[in-house]
Write an enzyme that holds these catalytic residues in place. Structure first.
Site, PDB file in Angstrom:
ATOM      1  N   HIS A   1      31.086  61.608  50.877  1.00 24.03           N
ATOM      2  CA  HIS A   1      30.473  62.329  51.999  1.00 24.03           C
ATOM      3  C   HIS A   1      29.556  63.445  51.477  1.00 24.03           C
ATOM      4  O   HIS A   1      29.745  64.630  51.792  1.00 24.03           O
ATOM      5  CB  HIS A   1      31.591  62.927  52.869  1.00 24.03           C
ATOM      6  CG  HIS A   1      31.400  62.695  54.343  1.00 24.03           C
ATOM      7  ND1 HIS A   1      31.621  61.491  54.945  1.00 24.03           N
ATOM      8  CD2 HIS A   1      31.000  63.537  55.334  1.00 24.03           C
ATOM      9  CE1 HIS A   1      31.391  61.597  56.238  1.00 24.03           C
ATOM     10  NE2 HIS A   1      31.000  62.826  56.503  1.00 24.03           N
TER      11      HIS A   1
ATOM     12  N   GLU B   1      26.661  56.720  65.243  1.00 22.74           N
ATOM     13  CA  GLU B   1      26.767  58.168  65.018  1.00 22.74           C
ATOM     14  C   GLU B   1      26.475  58.972  66.300  1.00 22.74           C
ATOM     15  O   GLU B   1      26.427  60.185  66.256  1.00 22.74           O
ATOM     16  CB  GLU B   1      25.908  58.606  63.835  1.00 22.74           C
ATOM     17  CG  GLU B   1      24.408  58.465  64.004  1.00 22.74           C
ATOM     18  CD  GLU B   1      23.768  59.653  64.683  1.00 22.74           C
ATOM     19  OE1 GLU B   1      24.244  60.774  64.453  1.00 22.74           O
ATOM     20  OE2 GLU B   1      22.812  59.447  65.448  1.00 22.74           O
TER      21      GLU B   1
ATOM     22  N   TYR C   1      35.746  49.877  62.981  1.00 26.21           N
ATOM     23  CA  TYR C   1      35.150  50.421  61.747  1.00 26.21           C
ATOM     24  C   TYR C   1      35.918  51.664  61.294  1.00 26.21           C
ATOM     25  O   TYR C   1      36.331  51.772  60.139  1.00 26.21           O
ATOM     26  CB  TYR C   1      33.693  50.749  62.070  1.00 26.21           C
ATOM     27  CG  TYR C   1      32.845  51.430  61.033  1.00 26.21           C
ATOM     28  CD1 TYR C   1      32.832  51.018  59.696  1.00 26.21           C
ATOM     29  CD2 TYR C   1      31.995  52.480  61.402  1.00 26.21           C
ATOM     30  CE1 TYR C   1      31.996  51.640  58.781  1.00 26.21           C
ATOM     31  CE2 TYR C   1      31.155  53.098  60.497  1.00 26.21           C
ATOM     32  CZ  TYR C   1      31.169  52.679  59.186  1.00 26.21           C
ATOM     33  OH  TYR C   1      30.338  53.292  58.285  1.00 26.21           O
ATOM     34  N   TYR C   2      36.158  52.579  62.215  1.00 32.23           N
ATOM     35  CA  TYR C   2      36.912  53.783  61.869  1.00 32.23           C
ATOM     36  C   TYR C   2      38.359  53.444  61.508  1.00 32.23           C
ATOM     37  O   TYR C   2      38.933  54.036  60.606  1.00 32.23           O
ATOM     38  CB  TYR C   2      36.864  54.792  63.036  1.00 32.23           C
ATOM     39  CG  TYR C   2      35.692  55.727  62.940  1.00 32.23           C
ATOM     40  CD1 TYR C   2      34.381  55.247  62.981  1.00 32.23           C
ATOM     41  CD2 TYR C   2      35.877  57.097  62.786  1.00 32.23           C
ATOM     42  CE1 TYR C   2      33.292  56.103  62.876  1.00 32.23           C
ATOM     43  CE2 TYR C   2      34.791  57.962  62.680  1.00 32.23           C
ATOM     44  CZ  TYR C   2      33.502  57.459  62.727  1.00 32.23           C
ATOM     45  OH  TYR C   2      32.441  58.318  62.609  1.00 32.23           O
TER      46      TYR C   2
ATOM     47  N   HIS D   1      40.791  61.277  56.350  1.00 32.35           N
ATOM     48  CA  HIS D   1      40.349  61.606  54.991  1.00 32.35           C
ATOM     49  C   HIS D   1      39.601  62.933  54.999  1.00 32.35           C
ATOM     50  O   HIS D   1      38.705  63.133  55.814  1.00 32.35           O
ATOM     51  CB  HIS D   1      39.426  60.496  54.488  1.00 32.35           C
ATOM     52  CG  HIS D   1      38.615  60.873  53.279  1.00 32.35           C
ATOM     53  ND1 HIS D   1      39.176  61.017  52.033  1.00 32.35           N
ATOM     54  CD2 HIS D   1      37.290  61.134  53.134  1.00 32.35           C
ATOM     55  CE1 HIS D   1      38.216  61.356  51.169  1.00 32.35           C
ATOM     56  NE2 HIS D   1      37.067  61.434  51.810  1.00 32.35           N
TER      57      HIS D   1
ATOM     58  N   GLY E   1      24.763  62.509  58.375  1.00 34.70           N
ATOM     59  CA  GLY E   1      23.992  61.324  58.004  1.00 34.70           C
ATOM     60  C   GLY E   1      24.648  60.474  56.921  1.00 34.70           C
ATOM     61  O   GLY E   1      24.047  59.516  56.430  1.00 34.70           O
ATOM     62  N   ASN E   2      25.895  60.790  56.572  1.00 31.58           N
ATOM     63  CA  ASN E   2      26.567  60.041  55.502  1.00 31.58           C
ATOM     64  C   ASN E   2      26.784  58.576  55.858  1.00 31.58           C
ATOM     65  O   ASN E   2      26.618  57.700  55.003  1.00 31.58           O
ATOM     66  CB  ASN E   2      27.915  60.693  55.183  1.00 31.58           C
ATOM     67  CG  ASN E   2      27.741  62.075  54.605  1.00 31.58           C
ATOM     68  OD1 ASN E   2      27.388  62.230  53.449  1.00 31.58           O
ATOM     69  ND2 ASN E   2      27.958  63.096  55.435  1.00 31.58           N
TER      70      ASN E   2
ATOM     71  N   ASN F   1      41.998  54.273  53.512  1.00 30.63           N
ATOM     72  CA  ASN F   1      42.419  55.546  52.927  1.00 30.63           C
ATOM     73  C   ASN F   1      43.917  55.605  52.686  1.00 30.63           C
ATOM     74  O   ASN F   1      44.395  56.394  51.880  1.00 30.63           O
ATOM     75  CB  ASN F   1      42.016  56.715  53.842  1.00 30.63           C
ATOM     76  CG  ASN F   1      40.507  56.835  53.947  1.00 30.63           C
ATOM     77  OD1 ASN F   1      39.787  56.378  53.066  1.00 30.63           O
ATOM     78  ND2 ASN F   1      40.036  57.442  55.025  1.00 30.63           N
TER      79      ASN F   1
ATOM     80  N   SER G   1      25.008  55.601  53.837  1.00 31.23           N
ATOM     81  CA  SER G   1      25.894  54.651  53.140  1.00 31.23           C
ATOM     82  C   SER G   1      25.613  53.224  53.571  1.00 31.23           C
ATOM     83  O   SER G   1      25.633  52.302  52.754  1.00 31.23           O
ATOM     84  CB  SER G   1      27.360  54.984  53.423  1.00 31.23           C
ATOM     85  OG  SER G   1      27.636  56.300  53.033  1.00 31.23           O
TER      86      SER G   1
HETATM   87  N1  LIG Z   1      38.483  57.548  57.757  1.00 31.56           N
HETATM   88  C1  LIG Z   1      37.278  57.645  57.196  1.00 31.56           C
HETATM   89  N2  LIG Z   1      37.171  57.747  55.863  1.00 31.56           N
HETATM   90  C2  LIG Z   1      35.972  57.828  55.286  1.00 31.56           C
HETATM   91  N3  LIG Z   1      34.806  57.815  55.955  1.00 31.56           N
HETATM   92  C3  LIG Z   1      34.842  57.728  57.267  1.00 31.56           C
HETATM   93  C4  LIG Z   1      36.074  57.633  57.961  1.00 31.56           C
HETATM   94  N4  LIG Z   1      35.807  57.553  59.271  1.00 31.56           N
HETATM   95  C5  LIG Z   1      34.469  57.575  59.379  1.00 31.56           C
HETATM   96  N5  LIG Z   1      33.875  57.681  58.200  1.00 31.56           N
HETATM   97  C6  LIG Z   1      32.417  57.678  57.901  1.00 31.56           C
HETATM   98  O1  LIG Z   1      31.835  58.881  58.279  1.00 31.56           O
HETATM   99  C7  LIG Z   1      30.615  58.610  58.973  1.00 31.56           C
HETATM  100  C8  LIG Z   1      30.265  59.796  59.845  1.00 31.56           C
HETATM  101  O2  LIG Z   1      29.761  60.832  59.002  1.00 31.56           O
HETATM  102  P1  LIG Z   1      28.360  61.519  59.271  1.00 31.56           P
HETATM  103  O3  LIG Z   1      28.005  62.371  58.108  1.00 31.56           O
HETATM  104  O4  LIG Z   1      28.378  62.153  60.628  1.00 31.56           O
HETATM  105  O5  LIG Z   1      27.370  60.265  59.244  1.00 31.56           O
HETATM  106  P2  LIG Z   1      26.359  59.823  60.392  1.00 31.56           P
HETATM  107  O6  LIG Z   1      25.754  61.078  60.965  1.00 31.56           O
HETATM  108  O7  LIG Z   1      25.373  58.930  59.740  1.00 31.56           O
HETATM  109  O8  LIG Z   1      27.232  59.097  61.353  1.00 31.56           O
HETATM  110  C9  LIG Z   1      30.919  57.333  59.715  1.00 31.56           C
HETATM  111  O9  LIG Z   1      29.757  56.611  60.074  1.00 31.56           O
HETATM  112  C10 LIG Z   1      31.704  56.577  58.671  1.00 31.56           C
HETATM  113  O10 LIG Z   1      30.854  55.896  57.787  1.00 31.56           O
HETATM  114 MG   LIG Z   2      26.822  62.539  62.089  1.00 28.11          MG
END
Ligand SMILES: Nc1ncnc2c1ncn2[C@@H]1O[C@H](COP(=O)(O)OP(=O)(O)O)[C@@H](O)[C@H]1O
Ligand SMILES: [Mg+2]
Length: 306
Positions: free
Chosen positions: A175, A46, A211-212, A132, A180-181, A219, A185
């Site tokens: 989300h 992150e 991962y992304y 998404h 912090g999602n 999706n 997660s």
């Molecule tokens: N295409 C996608 N579809 C769904 N979720 C995604 C996608 N790309 C990234 N993410 C998720 O979104 C998270 C980033 O969201 P965020 O709220 O900023 O979490 P964090 O701050 O913990 O990284 C990534 O760590 C990943 O789990």
């Molecule tokens: Mg973040």
């Protein structure tokens, strides 16, 4: 999840269980190592710039790192507290509820954004780099209660590795928080794994782009690369646990580079690299180089011959 990966995970999990009760001092050491690695990787994904070593210093000694922001320090400490909390939930055999997830989030954003910590977002958001668009904030309470209902219905009628992958996917899609999602997660996915006797799966910083990409593919309806990606992280943690628990049998399971791996098969290094990239063999990328195990090569050959 790919049948081969699932079978490999299940075989290794059975082997781990055959060794129970596990040696407490070995387990303590593994857990300490995993706590640091999991915190470092999850935070680095992150955007936290602390290195693995710096993360360890902050968590284990409380010493601060020059040039790093206060929030980066909080993130390391908070994530460690998140892990401690989820282990407590497992120990006390608490049921997983919305409150569990909110408590995890509350720990993750503590001292960083105290008004948002532990609360569902009240704004609409987008995820940078994702195809998404998360649901409107007004829908979150209903989606979260459905999520927990789904989780409790499926916990005992689905295999755990697939359920872990599903949990993480569903939660990042909803989300529910402003930030912090991803971290929450990944914590929740590992809560389920640990609860069912697996080591935590660690999504590596070096795999961030993959991962992304697999999330984006999921999706678009192609779920296999995502599920296999998670499966491989579960498998990797099992390999590390088994290597510590059965050192006499670790030789086949040590991570070796692909050059060395060519000794155990008729494939070229390039072909092994392709298999690693595609997730066809157990593999991990360390310092830009793919590593695999002799056992993984042998397993691959065996299923090919069948
Ligand atoms: N295409 C996608 N579809 C769904 N979720 C995604 C996608 N790309 C990234 N993410 C998720 O979104 C998270 C980033 O969201 P965020 O709220 O900023 O979490 P964090 O701050 O913990 O990284 C990534 O760590 C990943 O789990
Ligand atoms: Mg973040």
């Amino acid at each position: 999840m790919n049948e081969k990966i699932l079978r490999s995970i299940e075989g290794k999990k059975r082997e781990l269980d055959r060794n129970r009760p596990l040696n407490p001092s070995i387990i303590r050491k593994l857990e300490e190592e995993f706590t640091i690695a999991w915190t470092y990787n999850s935070n680095a994904i992150e955007g936290n710039t602390l290195t693995l070593q710096e993360t360890e210093i902050v968590i284990n000694t409380g010493i601060t790192i020059g040039g790093k922001t206060v929030n980066e320090h909080f993130e390391a400490i908070n994530h460690k507290k998140g892990i401690d909390y989820l282990k407590l939930v497992v120990e006390k055999k608490e049921k997983i509820t919305e409150q569990t997830i909110r408590n995890l989030h509350s720990l993750i954003l503590k001292s960083i954004d105290d008004t948002e910590a532990g609360n569902y977002r009240k704004q609409n958001v987008r995820i940078v780099g994702a195809n998404h668009l998360p649901p409107q904030s007004i829908k979150i309470p209903r989606l979260m209660s459905e999520f927990i209902e789904w989780l409790n219905e499926n916990e005992y009628n689905k295999n755990i590795p697939e359920l872990a992958a599903d949990i993480h996917y569903k939660l990042v899609m909803i989300h529910p928080f402003i930030d912090g999602n991803g971290r929450v997660s990944r914590l929740l996915m590992n809560l389920l794994l640990i609860k069912h006797g697996y080591p935590p799966a660690i999504i590596l910083k070096v795999d961030r782009r993959r991962y992304y990409r697999v999330l984006n593919e999921a999706n678009l309806g192609r779920l296999e690369p995502y599920n296999d990606f998670i499966g491989r992280s579960i498998e990797r943690s099992l390999i590390i646990y088994l290597n510590s628990i059965e050192p006499d049998q670790a030789e086949n399971r040590m991570f070796i580079n692909l050059m060395e791996a060519t000794k155990y098969c008729d494939y070229s290094q390039e072909y092994l690299s392709l298999l690693a990239r595609k997730g066809r063999i157990a593999a991990v990328k360390i310092n830009k180089n793919w590593m695999t195990t002799r056992e993984a090569i042998e397993e691959y050959i065996k299923t090919k011959e069948r």
